[in-house]
Design an enzyme around this catalytic site. Structure first.
Site, PDB file in Angstrom:
ATOM      1  N   GLU A  80       0.932  -1.012   0.075  1.00 16.29           N
ATOM      2  CA  GLU A  80       0.089   0.047   0.148  1.00 16.29           C
ATOM      3  C   GLU A  80       1.027   1.198   0.075  1.00 16.29           C
ATOM      4  O   GLU A  80       1.946   1.242   0.742  1.00 16.29           O
ATOM      5  CB  GLU A  80      -0.819   0.040   1.292  1.00 16.29           C
ATOM      6  CG  GLU A  80      -1.726  -1.257   1.307  1.00 16.29           C
ATOM      7  CD  GLU A  80      -2.942  -1.151   2.366  1.00 16.29           C
ATOM      8  OE1 GLU A  80      -2.837  -0.168   3.128  1.00 16.29           O
ATOM      9  OE2 GLU A  80      -3.759  -2.341   2.388  1.00 16.29           O
ATOM     10  N   CYS A  97       4.056   8.169   0.109  1.00 13.40           N
ATOM     11  CA  CYS A  97       4.569   7.535   1.179  1.00 13.40           C
ATOM     12  C   CYS A  97       4.714   5.978   0.819  1.00 13.40           C
ATOM     13  O   CYS A  97       3.546   5.414   0.415  1.00 13.40           O
ATOM     14  CB  CYS A  97       3.385   7.685   2.244  1.00 13.40           C
ATOM     15  SG  CYS A  97       3.590   6.694   3.909  1.00 13.40           S
ATOM     16  N   CYS A 104       4.161  -5.740   9.342  1.00 14.37           N
ATOM     17  CA  CYS A 104       5.409  -5.315  10.227  1.00 14.37           C
ATOM     18  C   CYS A 104       5.308  -6.044  11.354  1.00 14.37           C
ATOM     19  O   CYS A 104       4.392  -6.404  12.202  1.00 14.37           O
ATOM     20  CB  CYS A 104       5.003  -3.716  10.485  1.00 14.37           C
ATOM     21  SG  CYS A 104       6.458  -2.925  11.462  1.00 14.37           S
ATOM     22  N   CYS A 108       3.193  -2.191  17.207  1.00 14.59           N
ATOM     23  CA  CYS A 108       2.823  -0.858  17.888  1.00 14.59           C
ATOM     24  C   CYS A 108       1.343  -0.983  17.952  1.00 14.59           C
ATOM     25  O   CYS A 108       0.555  -1.170  17.010  1.00 14.59           O
ATOM     26  CB  CYS A 108       3.087   0.401  16.861  1.00 14.59           C
ATOM     27  SG  CYS A 108       4.958   0.615  16.775  1.00 14.59           S
ATOM     28  N   CYS A 111      -1.330   1.049  15.508  1.00 17.36           N
ATOM     29  CA  CYS A 111      -1.153   0.889  13.925  1.00 17.36           C
ATOM     30  C   CYS A 111      -1.926  -0.308  13.374  1.00 17.36           C
ATOM     31  O   CYS A 111      -1.953  -1.373  13.996  1.00 17.36           O
ATOM     32  CB  CYS A 111       0.496   0.686  13.946  1.00 17.36           C
ATOM     33  SG  CYS A 111       0.978   0.617  12.187  1.00 17.36           S
ATOM     34  N   GLY A 155       5.286  -1.226   7.360  1.00 17.77           N
ATOM     35  CA  GLY A 155       6.658  -1.791   7.902  1.00 17.77           C
ATOM     36  C   GLY A 155       7.734  -0.722   8.381  1.00 17.77           C
ATOM     37  O   GLY A 155       7.439   0.324   8.531  1.00 17.77           O
ATOM     38  N   SER A 215       9.851   7.915  15.237  1.00 17.41           N
ATOM     39  CA  SER A 215       8.656   7.800  15.896  1.00 17.41           C
ATOM     40  C   SER A 215       8.589   7.407  17.231  1.00 17.41           C
ATOM     41  O   SER A 215       8.884   6.628  17.776  1.00 17.41           O
ATOM     42  CB  SER A 215       7.971   6.501  15.079  1.00 17.41           C
ATOM     43  OG  SER A 215       6.631   6.522  15.414  1.00 17.41           O
ATOM     44  N   LEU A 216       8.495   8.653  17.945  1.00 17.92           N
ATOM     45  CA  LEU A 216       8.821   8.402  19.566  1.00 17.92           C
ATOM     46  C   LEU A 216       7.265   7.968  20.341  1.00 17.92           C
ATOM     47  O   LEU A 216       7.332   7.104  21.049  1.00 17.92           O
ATOM     48  CB  LEU A 216       9.128   9.815  20.060  1.00 17.92           C
ATOM     49  CG  LEU A 216       9.582   9.890  21.576  1.00 17.92           C
ATOM     50  CD1 LEU A 216      10.612   8.872  21.808  1.00 17.92           C
ATOM     51  CD2 LEU A 216       9.975  11.116  21.998  1.00 17.92           C
ATOM     52  N   ASN A 217       6.531   8.976  20.154  1.00 18.99           N
ATOM     53  CA  ASN A 217       4.973   8.690  20.650  1.00 18.99           C
ATOM     54  C   ASN A 217       4.857   8.484  22.078  1.00 18.99           C
ATOM     55  O   ASN A 217       3.655   8.237  22.504  1.00 18.99           O
ATOM     56  CB  ASN A 217       4.430   7.377  20.058  1.00 18.99           C
ATOM     57  CG  ASN A 217       4.648   7.351  18.571  1.00 18.99           C
ATOM     58  OD1 ASN A 217       4.356   8.603  17.969  1.00 18.99           O
ATOM     59  ND2 ASN A 217       4.926   6.446  17.843  1.00 18.99           N
ATOM     60  N   ASN A 291      -5.037   8.476  14.442  1.00 19.45           N
ATOM     61  CA  ASN A 291      -5.968   7.989  13.357  1.00 19.45           C
ATOM     62  C   ASN A 291      -6.404   6.624  13.830  1.00 19.45           C
ATOM     63  O   ASN A 291      -5.543   5.676  13.785  1.00 19.45           O
ATOM     64  CB  ASN A 291      -5.276   8.041  11.924  1.00 19.45           C
ATOM     65  CG  ASN A 291      -4.643   9.352  11.408  1.00 19.45           C
ATOM     66  OD1 ASN A 291      -5.607  10.237  11.623  1.00 19.45           O
ATOM     67  ND2 ASN A 291      -3.542   9.447  11.175  1.00 19.45           N
ATOM     68  N   CYS A 334      -1.683   8.006   8.428  1.00 18.84           N
ATOM     69  CA  CYS A 334      -0.651   7.729   9.260  1.00 18.84           C
ATOM     70  C   CYS A 334      -1.001   6.576  10.197  1.00 18.84           C
ATOM     71  O   CYS A 334      -1.949   6.668  11.099  1.00 18.84           O
ATOM     72  CB  CYS A 334       0.162   8.668   9.880  1.00 18.84           C
ATOM     73  SG  CYS A 334       1.727   8.363  10.722  1.00 18.84           S
TER      74      CYS A 334
HETATM   75  S1  SF4 Z   1       3.934   2.127  13.465  1.00 20.54           S
HETATM   76 FE1  SF4 Z   1       5.483   1.677  11.864  1.00 20.54          FE
HETATM   77  S2  SF4 Z   1       6.875   0.410  13.266  1.00 20.54           S
HETATM   78 FE2  SF4 Z   1       5.046   0.290  14.565  1.00 20.54          FE
HETATM   79  S3  SF4 Z   1       3.728  -1.438  13.620  1.00 20.54           S
HETATM   80 FE3  SF4 Z   1       2.983   0.445  12.516  1.00 20.54          FE
HETATM   81  S4  SF4 Z   1       4.310   0.010  10.785  1.00 20.54           S
HETATM   82 FE4  SF4 Z   1       5.421  -1.155  12.130  1.00 20.54          FE
END
Ligand code: SF4
Length: 367
Positions: A80, A97, A104, A108, A111, A155, A215-217, A291, A334
């Site tokens: 995608e 993107c 992946c 996370c 996600c 990924g 990607s800290l979050n 999101n 995202c």
């Molecule tokens: S945010 Fe990025 S690293 Fe985390 S599961 Fe999703 S695709 Fe993978």
């Protein structure tokens, strides 16, 4: 990278020098090979002796002007990619993107892609193919070329770093795609070894302005481990070391992404903690309203809480931007990429634990 001669020639994974070397071993002159390479990348013309599969575009979903397109590979798996219009004073350009893996392994919790688990790593040519398809095969306004490329699709790029780096080398090639390194960003959850490898690339001439995004979050290890299991392996102190060791050339952007999730990481004290953590790291903080993935335990944040978080970070002296939300309705925003048909390979529970279940892949199209 040496080019094996017993493999099919996949030119989208080759730099000009590698392509010419391969073409000459097939009896072509260097000049003819160079013309073929340029025609492939600039006009989408595939040399007869090369293999560029016509991956069908199985879905194109559009919200406003943001679109997600899906390429189906020969094995039935799909990548995608998202095309995002970027209005500028000089006109609207497009940011692409790209995905570096199908699925992946990072898990996370916020996600969509994590729901799939890792299905496969993409080869460099399959990564570049997303740019090539966006440029030469996917219908879109011709006056909006792909200008920027962000590795923020499906990924974790550092989990497939050698192919990602080869794809970057191909994308910047002056005789091919000619995407400036300064227009490419690699986003990572923070694998220190992967960051070091990207750093090695950035030290090379021509790559100084390649952009890194983290990607800290989360404001601290406790919260980060809850929403990003990789934090157990690479806690925030280790991340900071890796970031401080990363080569910084002038004008290269370094961005820290922070997905703002209601009730998880959006309190005032969280903001203060994040800003304190970032004080030594020269970077911009990019606040991304969450999101919701499918079956999300959390809603999207209220506008007021996003505004409050951003204002507080700015008051803390942290350069901060708020990312606009594009593509949320078509699951192209995202953290929302992922194929629902194959995502059941792994179920991510609300406590962050994962329960692998057998992989089921279907090539059936139901869009
Ligand atoms: S945010 Fe990025 S690293 Fe985390 S599961 Fe999703 S695709 Fe993978």
């Amino acid at each position: 990278m040496s080019v094996a001669t017993d493999q099919p020639v996949r030119p989208l994974g080759l730099t000009r020098a590698q392509f010419v070397e391969r073409a000459r071993s097939c009896g072509r002159s260097a000049g003819a090979a160079l013309e073929e390479y340029r025609a492939l990348f600039r006009a989408g013309v595939v040399p007869a002796w090369c293999e560029v599969p016509e991956y069908p575009v199985t879905a194109t979903l559009v919200e406003g002007e943001t679109s997600k397109f899906v390429l189906r590979h020969d094995d039935g798996l799909e990548t995608e990619s998202v095309l995002i219009p970027m209005p500028r004073s000089t006109g609207t350009t497009t940011t692409l993107c790209v995905s570096s893996q199908v699925g992946c392994a990072m898990g996370c919790r916020f996600c969509e892609t994590a729901q799939m688990g890792l299905i496969k790593n993409l080869r460099a040519d399959q990564i570049v193919h997303q740019w090539w398809a966006a440029t030469h095969r996917v219908q879109r306004s011709a006056d909006r070329p792909v200008k920027n490329i962000v590795f923020m699709g499906m990924g974790e790029p550092t989990d497939n770093i050698d192919e990602v780096i080869q794809a970057v080398r191909v994308l910047v090639d002056h005789d091919g795609a000619t995407v400036p390194a300064s227009n490419i960003s690699i986003s990572t959850v923070g694998n220190p070894d992967g960051i070091a490898k990207i750093g090695d690339l950035v030290r090379e001439r021509g790559f100084h302005r390649l952009n890194l995004a983290l990607s800290l979050n989360a404001p601290n290890d406790e919260i980060r481990t809850q929403i990003m299991p990789v934090n157990k392996a690479w806690p925030m102190a280790r991340l900071k070391e890796a970031l401080l060791a990363f080569p910084r050339f002038s004008q290269a952007a370094f961005c820290v992404e922070y997905v703002l999730i209601p009730g998880v990481n959006d309190a005032d004290e969280h903001c203060d903690e994040v800003c304190a953590f970032l004080r030594e790291v020269r970077c911009s903080l990019n606040v991304i309203p969450y999101n919701p993935r499918r079956n999300s335990p959390w809603p999207a944040p209220e506008e007021s809480s996003v505004d409050r978080f951003v204002a507080r970070a700015v008051a803390n002296g942290q350069f901060t931007k708020r990312r606009g939300t594009k593509g949320r309705d078509v699951m192209a925003a995202c953290g929302q990429l992922g194929n629902e048909r194959i995502r059941n390979r792994r179920v991510v529970a609300d406590d962050g634990s994962t329960a692998p279940v057998p992989l089921r892949i279907t090539a059936r199209r139901d869009t």
